[in-house]
Design a protein around this motif. Sequence first.
Motif, mmCIF file in Angstrom:
data_model
loop_
_atom_site.group_PDB
_atom_site.id
_atom_site.type_symbol
_atom_site.label_atom_id
_atom_site.label_comp_id
_atom_site.label_asym_id
_atom_site.label_seq_id
_atom_site.Cartn_x
_atom_site.Cartn_y
_atom_site.Cartn_z
ATOM 1 N N ARG A 118 0.881 -7.024 38.286
ATOM 2 C CA ARG A 118 0.612 -5.789 37.773
ATOM 3 C C ARG A 118 1.580 -4.626 37.984
ATOM 4 N NH1 ARG A 118 -4.253 -5.064 42.318
ATOM 5 N NH2 ARG A 118 -5.828 -6.483 41.239
ATOM 6 N N ASP A 119 1.669 -4.153 36.680
ATOM 7 C CA ASP A 119 2.765 -2.997 36.578
ATOM 8 C C ASP A 119 2.072 -1.929 37.647
ATOM 9 O OD1 ASP A 119 5.242 -1.702 35.092
ATOM 10 O OD2 ASP A 119 3.543 -0.481 35.017
ATOM 11 N N THR A 145 0.131 -4.527 31.591
ATOM 12 C CA THR A 145 -0.461 -3.591 32.482
ATOM 13 C C THR A 145 -0.853 -4.554 33.618
ATOM 14 O OG1 THR A 145 -1.269 -1.826 31.100
ATOM 15 C CG2 THR A 145 -2.125 -2.084 33.421
ATOM 16 N N GLN A 146 -1.365 -5.587 33.454
ATOM 17 C CA GLN A 146 -1.739 -6.594 34.406
ATOM 18 C C GLN A 146 -1.948 -8.028 33.684
ATOM 19 O OE1 GLN A 146 -4.754 -5.683 37.229
ATOM 20 N NE2 GLN A 146 -6.141 -7.213 36.559
ATOM 21 N N ASN A 198 -7.089 -9.247 31.230
ATOM 22 C CA ASN A 198 -6.935 -7.878 30.470
ATOM 23 C C ASN A 198 -7.227 -8.233 29.012
ATOM 24 O OD1 ASN A 198 -6.377 -5.174 29.895
ATOM 25 N ND2 ASN A 198 -4.426 -5.264 29.565
ATOM 26 N N LYS A 200 -2.720 3.398 31.297
ATOM 27 C CA LYS A 200 -1.362 3.171 31.338
ATOM 28 C C LYS A 200 -0.796 2.583 32.349
ATOM 29 C CE LYS A 200 3.240 5.213 30.110
ATOM 30 N NZ LYS A 200 3.880 6.473 30.202
ATOM 31 N N SER A 201 -1.230 3.045 33.532
ATOM 32 C CA SER A 201 -0.564 2.719 34.903
ATOM 33 C C SER A 201 -1.420 1.359 35.595
ATOM 34 C CB SER A 201 -0.494 3.831 35.879
ATOM 35 O OG SER A 201 -1.995 4.215 36.192
ATOM 36 N N ARG A 202 -2.841 1.221 35.229
ATOM 37 C CA ARG A 202 -3.346 0.119 35.899
ATOM 38 C C ARG A 202 -4.874 -0.370 35.152
ATOM 39 N NH1 ARG A 202 -4.749 2.580 41.710
ATOM 40 N NH2 ARG A 202 -2.823 3.495 41.536
#
Length: 508
Positions: A59-60, A75-76, A218, A254-256
């Motif tokens: 995960r980012d 992202t994942q 994802n 964008k983040s998760r």
Amino acid sequence: MGEQSRVTFRNNGEEQTCVLGAGTVRMGRHEENDLVLDNPYISRYHAEIVTDGSNYLLRDLGSTSGTFANGERITQRRLHDGDTIRLGRARGVEFVFHSNGSNGRGQTSELKPLRVIAPEETLFINTARLPHSGDLAEQTIERLRALYEFTTELLAAHSPNDLCDKLTAFMQRTLKADRCAVLLWSVERRRLEVAAATGDEEPVAPSRSVTDLAYNDNVAVLSMDAAVDSRFAAGESVRFGSIRSVMCAPMGSKSRLWGVCYVDNVNRERAFDDEALDFLTAVARQAGLTMENLYLLDEQRRSLESFISTLAASLDARDDNTAGHSARVGAIASGVAREMGLGDAEARAVYYAGLLHDYGKIGVRDDVLLKPAELTPEEYERVKEHPRHTFRLLSKMRFPDELADVPLVAASHHERWDGSGYPRGFRGEQIPLGSRIVAIADAYDAITEERCYSEPMSPRDALAQLTMRSGGYFDPDVVEAFVRYFENEIEPRSIRLSERTTMKEERA
């Protein structure tokens, strides 16, 4: 015991290995990470690898320069043996994932989606991919309109639970689904859990193989006929033998990834199609962006509250006799505010004003503020200046719009209902309601806590003192609300505390 899963990488020219045990391995520049990488192209908290013992998820963490799996920014992504991971771009750090074999491509990995839709590629977000407007089907037009209207509705969501309720209702309404569910990732339990659902009387039990695939990889998943689809032959929810069509899309930003949106039908005539999957993917993406906004707003609120609590604690730290006073006043004031029917935002503003009501005392000299005896008239006049200091200091802070009145509310807690208070001599409803609430909370705490110059009153005696001043010092409506709060919250808590103290003494 077999070899453990691990990642290998080169750091400062040396080949290194990081073993991946159970749980989470966080990577980044900051020293708090499990794997610290001294590289300016890596973010402070860059990425993490999470495992449940069989699957490994990369995960980012909202990094600036990105996280890549096999050359694709992600992202994942679920990891498989031999996958290449890169944190940052060309000058970042490259890893190779080595599996111990326990995360092999079992049942879930056999569930290949019919389509893999990147959110930005779905027709309902990238409208340039839609046919000419004259060639659009009526259903497509209706879905575009519904998505636009729903985006506005999402912006009004005030919590993740509210968002999930709106989302399930919308999916059922627009996709004509028999059952809908929103599942969110639980960090504590490390699994997807149903946050909201609609459908028939039976509890919604989404196929775990479908939801895990959508979340872990994802991707959006569509089955045209789940009952005969070999991909779902071992799926636990398909055991009902009635699901004819199922879709699941990741709810990401964008983040998760926050979770997934799941829908299914038992009616063969209403089987989902490719456009329905496009639409669900767009809806899930919009919901994910809204979820991130809610998260950021909550983080902002927590940061503000932490800052305000620190300001209040810094004042309390000057005088051991009043330690904890500001926190107690804030708690009581917010409780009375709710007793009066104020909403969450208004009660929160009253809470902050309670925390900061004495902040101006930072401008009072120590020899006066900390004097272990009764003050002289001159010294008392100096202390009475603290509300003006409070207003002056807090007015220099940038509060959010919904908290813009906090400086005035905090600075007016010594005003009295009959106009005999200070510093401005406000009377009646000239005094902000929040100030009238903080005033009674402040008075109650002051006379029930031990001070170097006075003995504390019992809770009941204090209540009697305050009610005697209803219509004089205090707003009668606020006094009535305080009495209710006292009887419902303060007194029961005092009784429980007294009972625990007695039991400890008896055991001693």
